[in-house]
Design a protein around this motif. Structure first.
Motif, PDB file in Angstrom:
ATOM      1  N   UNK A  27      -9.107  -3.965  -0.825  1.00 15.11           N
ATOM      2  CA  UNK A  27      -9.467  -2.710  -0.548  1.00 15.11           C
ATOM      3  C   UNK A  27      -8.255  -1.769  -1.079  1.00 15.11           C
ATOM      4  N   UNK A  28      -7.003  -2.349  -0.936  1.00 16.13           N
ATOM      5  CA  UNK A  28      -5.950  -1.426  -1.622  1.00 16.13           C
ATOM      6  C   UNK A  28      -6.116  -1.424  -3.092  1.00 16.13           C
ATOM      7  N   UNK A  29      -6.454  -2.711  -3.601  1.00 14.97           N
ATOM      8  CA  UNK A  29      -6.615  -2.572  -5.014  1.00 14.97           C
ATOM      9  C   UNK A  29      -7.728  -1.992  -5.570  1.00 14.97           C
ATOM     10  N   UNK A  30      -8.658  -1.685  -4.856  1.00 16.95           N
ATOM     11  CA  UNK A  30      -9.887  -1.231  -5.192  1.00 16.95           C
ATOM     12  C   UNK A  30      -9.797   0.273  -5.256  1.00 16.95           C
ATOM     13  N   UNK A  31      -8.906   0.514  -4.133  1.00 18.06           N
ATOM     14  CA  UNK A  31      -8.471   2.304  -3.829  1.00 18.06           C
ATOM     15  C   UNK A  31      -7.734   2.522  -4.810  1.00 18.06           C
ATOM     16  N   UNK A  32      -7.206   1.627  -5.973  1.00 19.00           N
ATOM     17  CA  UNK A  32      -6.251   2.050  -7.001  1.00 19.00           C
ATOM     18  C   UNK A  32      -7.213   2.263  -8.240  1.00 19.00           C
ATOM     19  N   UNK A  33      -8.470   2.049  -8.032  1.00 16.40           N
ATOM     20  CA  UNK A  33      -9.369   2.267  -9.261  1.00 16.40           C
ATOM     21  C   UNK A  33      -9.599   4.008  -9.320  1.00 16.40           C
ATOM     22  N   UNK A  34      -9.912   4.276 -10.668  1.00 18.51           N
ATOM     23  CA  UNK A  34     -10.132   5.685 -10.814  1.00 18.51           C
ATOM     24  C   UNK A  34     -11.684   5.926 -10.160  1.00 18.51           C
ATOM     25  N   UNK A  35     -11.756   6.794  -9.310  1.00 19.29           N
ATOM     26  CA  UNK A  35     -12.972   7.012  -8.584  1.00 19.29           C
ATOM     27  C   UNK A  35     -14.156   7.221  -9.661  1.00 19.29           C
ATOM     28  N   UNK A  36     -14.198   8.229 -10.434  1.00 21.60           N
ATOM     29  CA  UNK A  36     -15.209   8.215 -11.498  1.00 21.60           C
ATOM     30  C   UNK A  36     -15.697   7.169 -12.476  1.00 21.60           C
ATOM     31  N   UNK A  37     -14.692   6.194 -12.285  1.00 18.30           N
ATOM     32  CA  UNK A  37     -14.779   5.038 -13.468  1.00 18.30           C
ATOM     33  C   UNK A  37     -16.039   4.203 -13.101  1.00 18.30           C
ATOM     34  N   UNK A  72       0.781  -1.127   0.134  1.00 24.08           N
ATOM     35  CA  UNK A  72      -0.007   0.052  -0.130  1.00 24.08           C
ATOM     36  C   UNK A  72       0.860   1.207   0.005  1.00 24.08           C
ATOM     37  N   UNK A  73       0.699   2.133  -0.715  1.00 18.84           N
ATOM     38  CA  UNK A  73       1.504   3.139  -1.055  1.00 18.84           C
ATOM     39  C   UNK A  73       0.844   4.635  -0.430  1.00 18.84           C
ATOM     40  N   UNK A  74       1.715   5.503  -0.362  1.00 20.39           N
ATOM     41  CA  UNK A  74       1.148   6.759   0.416  1.00 20.39           C
ATOM     42  C   UNK A  74       0.125   7.610  -0.199  1.00 20.39           C
ATOM     43  N   UNK A  75      -0.042   7.622  -1.856  1.00 21.09           N
ATOM     44  CA  UNK A  75      -1.021   8.211  -2.243  1.00 21.09           C
ATOM     45  C   UNK A  75      -2.243   7.670  -2.879  1.00 21.09           C
ATOM     46  N   UNK A  76      -2.511   6.457  -2.169  1.00 20.55           N
ATOM     47  CA  UNK A  76      -3.570   5.588  -2.537  1.00 20.55           C
ATOM     48  C   UNK A  76      -3.486   4.688  -3.578  1.00 20.55           C
ATOM     49  N   UNK A  77      -2.410   4.610  -4.271  1.00 25.59           N
ATOM     50  CA  UNK A  77      -1.867   3.596  -5.143  1.00 25.59           C
ATOM     51  C   UNK A  77      -1.424   2.144  -4.342  1.00 25.59           C
ATOM     52  N   UNK A  98      -8.734 -11.637   6.774  1.00 20.38           N
ATOM     53  CA  UNK A  98      -8.504 -10.267   7.008  1.00 20.38           C
ATOM     54  C   UNK A  98      -7.383  -9.529   5.800  1.00 20.38           C
ATOM     55  N   UNK A  99      -6.365 -10.330   5.690  1.00 20.34           N
ATOM     56  CA  UNK A  99      -5.370  -9.648   4.873  1.00 20.34           C
ATOM     57  C   UNK A  99      -5.729  -9.944   3.298  1.00 20.34           C
ATOM     58  N   UNK A 127      -8.240  -5.907 -12.246  1.00 18.92           N
ATOM     59  CA  UNK A 127      -9.561  -6.378 -11.729  1.00 18.92           C
ATOM     60  C   UNK A 127      -9.435  -7.637 -10.880  1.00 18.92           C
ATOM     61  N   UNK A 128     -10.238  -7.462  -9.599  1.00 17.76           N
ATOM     62  CA  UNK A 128     -10.144  -8.311  -8.563  1.00 17.76           C
ATOM     63  C   UNK A 128     -11.604  -9.025  -8.065  1.00 17.76           C
TER      64      UNK A 128
END
Length: 147
Positions: free
Chosen positions: A128-138, A65-70, A121-122, A92-93
């Protein structure tokens, strides 16, 4: 004759134990620790700060998990890691079981697959990390207005 059989038995037992310990050492080498993964990812992407690290059950793949949500992903290939920075909208997850995720990358240069984690849990955290790397508007492109 009796002593020859005993000596041969001890020698055979020694060879069996030696082979067993060698195979365990190879398995440990195949899955390097997360510290080496952090160093290698920092070498590949020096501008990215790492916030958290999760390793798969076989310790051959590390998700970061990176600092800027990526998010980042690293796969061990022998003593080397293939580093991948996951850009928004390129992954795609889907669930493949309680502790498993099926992940596909749009970039064909990096292999996807099914990854098993130590616990649910892991697996949920990485998804969630990978879903957070999706474009919000997509996610709202095909949405119908309610009402």
């Amino acid at each position: 004759m009796f002593w020859t059989i005993i000596i041969a038995g001890l020698f055979l037992a020694g060879l069996i134990f030696r082979q067993k310990f060698r195979s365990e050492d190879r398995q440990e080498e195949a899955g390097e620790d997360a510290g080496l993964a952090i160093v290698e990812f920092g070498r590949a992407f020096p501008e990215e700060a790492i916030r958290a690290v999760v390793t798969t059950r076989d310790r051959r793949t590390v998700f970061l998990r990176l600092h800027d949500g990526k998010a980042g992903c690293m796969q061990a290939h022998g003593h080397h890691y293939a580093c991948h920075l996951i850009e928004p909208g390129t992954v795609r997850v889907s669930s493949a079981g309680p502790k498993r995720l099926a992940i596909q990358f749009a970039n064909a240069a990096f292999e996807g697959g099914t990854y098993e984690f130590s616990d649910e849990k892991e697996a949920a955290e990485v998804s969630l990390w990978l879903l957070g790397s999706f474009m919000p508007g997509a996610a709202n492109l095909n949405a119908q207005p309610a009402g």
